[in-house]
Design a protein around this motif. Structure first.
Motif, mmCIF file in Angstrom:
data_model
loop_
_atom_site.group_PDB
_atom_site.id
_atom_site.type_symbol
_atom_site.label_atom_id
_atom_site.label_comp_id
_atom_site.label_asym_id
_atom_site.label_seq_id
_atom_site.Cartn_x
_atom_site.Cartn_y
_atom_site.Cartn_z
ATOM 1 N N VAL A 19 18.510 46.756 -13.180
ATOM 2 C CA VAL A 19 19.638 46.179 -13.917
ATOM 3 C C VAL A 19 19.346 44.717 -14.254
ATOM 4 O O VAL A 19 19.607 44.272 -15.370
ATOM 5 C CB VAL A 19 20.951 46.319 -13.113
ATOM 6 N N TRP A 20 18.795 43.977 -13.321
ATOM 7 C CA TRP A 20 18.468 42.573 -13.569
ATOM 8 C C TRP A 20 17.436 42.429 -14.687
ATOM 9 O O TRP A 20 17.574 41.567 -15.569
ATOM 10 C CB TRP A 20 17.943 41.921 -12.295
ATOM 11 N N ILE A 21 16.415 43.275 -14.685
ATOM 12 C CA ILE A 21 15.384 43.208 -15.722
ATOM 13 C C ILE A 21 15.984 43.502 -17.093
ATOM 14 O O ILE A 21 15.731 42.780 -18.065
ATOM 15 C CB ILE A 21 14.227 44.180 -15.396
ATOM 16 N N VAL A 22 16.814 44.555 -17.177
ATOM 17 C CA VAL A 22 17.455 44.884 -18.451
ATOM 18 C C VAL A 22 18.361 43.746 -18.886
ATOM 19 O O VAL A 22 18.402 43.381 -20.065
ATOM 20 C CB VAL A 22 18.232 46.219 -18.345
ATOM 21 N N TRP A 23 19.098 43.152 -17.953
ATOM 22 C CA TRP A 23 19.981 42.040 -18.261
ATOM 23 C C TRP A 23 19.189 40.866 -18.835
ATOM 24 O O TRP A 23 19.593 40.234 -19.815
ATOM 25 C CB TRP A 23 20.735 41.631 -17.012
ATOM 26 N N ILE A 30 16.371 40.985 -20.381
ATOM 27 C CA ILE A 30 15.776 41.333 -21.670
ATOM 28 C C ILE A 30 16.820 41.328 -22.779
ATOM 29 O O ILE A 30 16.597 40.765 -23.853
ATOM 30 C CB ILE A 30 15.070 42.701 -21.586
ATOM 31 N N VAL A 31 17.977 41.953 -22.557
ATOM 32 C CA VAL A 31 18.944 42.135 -23.642
ATOM 33 C C VAL A 31 20.101 41.161 -23.612
ATOM 34 O O VAL A 31 20.811 41.025 -24.598
ATOM 35 C CB VAL A 31 19.493 43.583 -23.675
ATOM 36 N N GLY A 32 20.369 40.514 -22.515
ATOM 37 C CA GLY A 32 21.469 39.571 -22.428
ATOM 38 C C GLY A 32 22.727 40.203 -21.837
ATOM 39 O O GLY A 32 22.875 41.423 -21.786
ATOM 40 N N PHE A 33 23.651 39.353 -21.416
ATOM 41 C CA PHE A 33 24.832 39.816 -20.694
ATOM 42 C C PHE A 33 25.755 40.668 -21.551
ATOM 43 O O PHE A 33 26.140 41.768 -21.162
ATOM 44 C CB PHE A 33 25.607 38.615 -20.129
ATOM 45 N N TRP A 34 26.154 40.195 -22.737
ATOM 46 C CA TRP A 34 27.140 40.913 -23.534
ATOM 47 C C TRP A 34 26.581 42.216 -24.090
ATOM 48 O O TRP A 34 27.292 43.203 -24.215
ATOM 49 C CB TRP A 34 27.698 40.027 -24.642
ATOM 50 N N ARG A 35 25.312 42.229 -24.418
ATOM 51 C CA ARG A 35 24.706 43.489 -24.850
ATOM 52 C C ARG A 35 24.634 44.473 -23.692
ATOM 53 O O ARG A 35 24.788 45.673 -23.878
ATOM 54 C CB ARG A 35 23.317 43.233 -25.421
ATOM 55 N N MET A 36 24.431 43.965 -22.486
ATOM 56 C CA MET A 36 24.414 44.821 -21.293
ATOM 57 C C MET A 36 25.802 45.425 -21.058
ATOM 58 O O MET A 36 25.929 46.597 -20.728
ATOM 59 C CB MET A 36 23.975 43.997 -20.087
ATOM 60 N N VAL A 37 26.843 44.608 -21.245
ATOM 61 C CA VAL A 37 28.215 45.111 -21.092
ATOM 62 C C VAL A 37 28.485 46.179 -22.147
ATOM 63 O O VAL A 37 29.044 47.243 -21.838
ATOM 64 C CB VAL A 37 29.227 43.953 -21.200
#
Length: 63
Positions: free
Chosen positions: A7-11, A13-20
């Motif tokens: 989850v941290w790696i994806v966060w 890479i894509v950023g917080f709002w895109r992760m949400v």
């Protein structure tokens, strides 16, 4: 721990709002898939949703 790292790696890479947004879309499509398995068709899902919204406005005690 492995899920947290992923989850941290994806966060990162894509950023917080895109992760949400990604999490919301995953949850929506997961719910749609579960409903599809239960009902078997889109018409069954629509019928169940329409019945839910039609009964939602009525009071439970009949007044």
């Amino acid at each position: 721990m492995m899920i947290g790292v992923l989850v941290w790696i994806v966060w990162m890479i894509v950023g917080f709002w895109r992760m949400v947004l990604l999490a919301v879309l995953v949850a929506l499509f997961y719910g749609f898939g579960r409903a599809w398995e239960r009902e078997g068709s889109i018409a069954g899902i629509a019928e169940r949703l329409l019945a839910f919204f039609a009964n939602r406005g009525r009071s439970r005690d009949g007044m």
